[in-house]
Write a protein that holds these residues in place. Sequence first.
Motif, PDB file in Angstrom:
ATOM      1  N   GLN A 169       1.019   0.244  -1.111  1.00  0.00           N
ATOM      2  CA  GLN A 169       1.010   0.749   0.257  1.00  0.00           C
ATOM      3  C   GLN A 169      -0.420   0.774   0.822  1.00  0.00           C
ATOM      4  OE1 GLN A 169       3.432   1.344   2.323  1.00  0.00           O
ATOM      5  NE2 GLN A 169       2.060   2.065   3.955  1.00  0.00           N
ATOM      6  N   ALA A 170      -1.385   1.146  -0.032  1.00  0.00           N
ATOM      7  CA  ALA A 170      -2.788   1.149   0.399  1.00  0.00           C
ATOM      8  C   ALA A 170      -3.218  -0.261   0.789  1.00  0.00           C
ATOM      9  CB  ALA A 170      -3.686   1.694  -0.708  1.00  0.00           C
ATOM     10  N   GLY A 171      -2.759  -1.255   0.008  1.00  0.00           N
ATOM     11  CA  GLY A 171      -3.066  -2.648   0.329  1.00  0.00           C
ATOM     12  C   GLY A 171      -2.469  -3.063   1.666  1.00  0.00           C
ATOM     13  N   LYS A 172      -1.228  -2.619   1.932  1.00  0.00           N
ATOM     14  CA  LYS A 172      -0.585  -2.931   3.217  1.00  0.00           C
ATOM     15  C   LYS A 172      -1.356  -2.329   4.391  1.00  0.00           C
ATOM     16  CE  LYS A 172       4.187  -3.123   1.522  1.00  0.00           C
ATOM     17  NZ  LYS A 172       5.489  -2.408   1.528  1.00  0.00           N
ATOM     18  N   GLU A 173      -1.948  -1.161   4.142  1.00  0.00           N
ATOM     19  CA  GLU A 173      -2.686  -0.471   5.205  1.00  0.00           C
ATOM     20  C   GLU A 173      -4.131  -0.971   5.336  1.00  0.00           C
ATOM     21  OE1 GLU A 173      -2.305   3.750   4.700  1.00  0.00           O
ATOM     22  OE2 GLU A 173      -0.121   3.660   4.558  1.00  0.00           O
ATOM     23  N   GLY A 174      -4.462  -1.998   4.554  1.00  0.00           N
ATOM     24  CA  GLY A 174      -5.792  -2.607   4.663  1.00  0.00           C
ATOM     25  C   GLY A 174      -6.900  -1.845   3.982  1.00  0.00           C
ATOM     26  N   ILE A 175      -6.550  -1.006   2.995  1.00  0.00           N
ATOM     27  CA  ILE A 175      -7.565  -0.243   2.262  1.00  0.00           C
ATOM     28  C   ILE A 175      -7.990  -1.040   1.034  1.00  0.00           C
ATOM     29  CG2 ILE A 175      -8.039   1.888   0.998  1.00  0.00           C
ATOM     30  CD1 ILE A 175      -5.759   3.142   2.771  1.00  0.00           C
ATOM     31  N   PRO A 176      -9.219  -1.537   0.977  1.00  0.00           N
ATOM     32  CA  PRO A 176      -9.655  -2.321  -0.185  1.00  0.00           C
ATOM     33  C   PRO A 176      -9.773  -1.451  -1.428  1.00  0.00           C
ATOM     34  CG  PRO A 176     -11.505  -1.939   1.305  1.00  0.00           C
ATOM     35  CD  PRO A 176     -10.284  -1.405   1.978  1.00  0.00           C
ATOM     36  N   ASP A 177      -9.380  -1.990  -2.582  1.00  0.00           N
ATOM     37  CA  ASP A 177      -9.551  -1.249  -3.832  1.00  0.00           C
ATOM     38  C   ASP A 177     -11.007  -1.382  -4.306  1.00  0.00           C
ATOM     39  OD1 ASP A 177      -9.751  -3.804  -4.874  1.00  0.00           O
ATOM     40  OD2 ASP A 177      -7.752  -3.790  -5.790  1.00  0.00           O
TER      41      ASP A 177
END
Length: 561
Positions: free
Chosen positions: A528-536
């Motif tokens: 979900q973080a990836g979908k929201e554009g939050i880079p790991d």
Amino acid sequence: MGGLGRRLVQDGLISDSDAQKAHTDSVKNKIPFVTQLVKNRALSARKVAMAAANEFGFPVLDIDAFDVDINVTKLVKEKLVREHHTLPLFKRGSRLFVAVSDPTNLQALENIRFAVGIAVEAILVEDDKLTKTIEKAMEANDTTLAELSDSDLDDVEFADEADQGGDVSDSDVDDTPVVRFVNKVLLDAINKGASDIHFEPYEKSYRVRFRQDGVLSEIAAPPIAMAPRLSARLKVMSRLDISERRVPQDGRIKMNLSKSRAIDFRVNTCPTLFGEKIVLRILDPNSAKLGVDALGFEPEQKQLFLEAIEKPYGMILVTGPTGSGKTVTLYTGVNLLNTPDRNISTAEDPVEINLPGINQVNVNTKVGLDFASALRAFLRQDPDIILVGEIRDLETAEIGIKAAQTGHLVLSTLHTNDAPQTLTRMVNMGVPPYNIASTVHLIIAQRLARRLCTHCKQPLDIPKEALLKEGFTETEINAGLKVHGPAGCDQCNEGYKGRVGIYQVMPVSEEMGRIIMEGGNSLQLAAQAGKEGIPDLRKSGLKKVKDGVTSLDELNRVTKE
């Protein structure tokens, strides 16, 4: 009363009573007569300087318009400069020119001449301007600790050393070579920007190591026979029991380098097979004052962080391994919030950074003062912001959550690998998912990577396939991606200088809250973080590599799983 005071009275510039009062006060306060005269407002510094120039034939220099040479000011020790209210300005051949506000103070000039071993000439300056210039020069000298020489070791002082526990007169401690060696090691560690010092005894050898930019390196190998004396000296400085060698001990050292510069060391001893290993953590109070821009956030990450700390309530969590800079990140935020209209309390184990205006508590489990009991006490003291060193158990987590729900901003740390795992870790601890979803606003996962030296970093030729495997995209590579590596020069440590944070800054969105409430796992949260554009962490690190801030090898060292 000195010659200048008499002359000022005879010239009718001040009354005899004012002169006598200034003289009496100067002796009482142990400051120069001219300084006391100006302080009493009997005469302005400008008028005193002009009168002295007319009487004694000295030129008057406007010291504000003069560029003071810091290297020249170091020729005379700070103690002598302050005692005589003088300052070396410049050197011409075999003469040292010294700023004074009282040209009749011949004793000061003689003492300086004796100290530097060359002829000294006085230059007259206004007293108030001289005071300001001395303070600036001494402050500038404090920032250049790398210039400290062996002769400075004798001037280093340690707070409360005379009050240490144990037998201070022990022959193991009263050993000048050992004292000088320890002082030299501590100063070298500060000069080199080390974060930890390790004193390690082995069966047939002894070594001292520094952790610089996160990596340990050996810097000294004293004789093994010195081990007991080194241990005793460090324990005396830390106010520990030097006769107890069977159990670990914790202490602290305060090292006073000057009136305006002090460094704290957190000390821990641990009995090993061949003696006590002692580790010192260097606590730099200035690290939290560097500002948010020095942390290494990307612009959008910085914005998320600043927005979160400005919220009146809720919880912000920082996660990462030991030594990843979590405390500095939290304290940078707290420092931004540290205003007179806010009540800020912190509970830590132990307090590492001392900040005025913040109520800091050292957790002490031996007497029953743990994080949970400190938190409960804070909530009865009308807090606005609470910082908890670490959430270790369900009790602490629950009290922190309740504080965040009742109008307080709570900041804390956890030990997990990334931001999504932090949420599932709290669920596993027993915190109800709905409390997490409604309370936690922001999670920051972080690592510290070494910065490439800007003077010697060099571009590397890495095959396209290898770059793709590391995580770079075709678009980035085709756009002329340049990856740099370390070279090594006299201004860095094997090609690196300093460290930079690599961050995953994850706001807890409504969708993430729903996943938590439905019992989702960290993989779902990460997706979900990836979908929201939050880079790991890995993607954030690749951005630092792309920008030439760090190397690919260093990124792999801190983020490779």
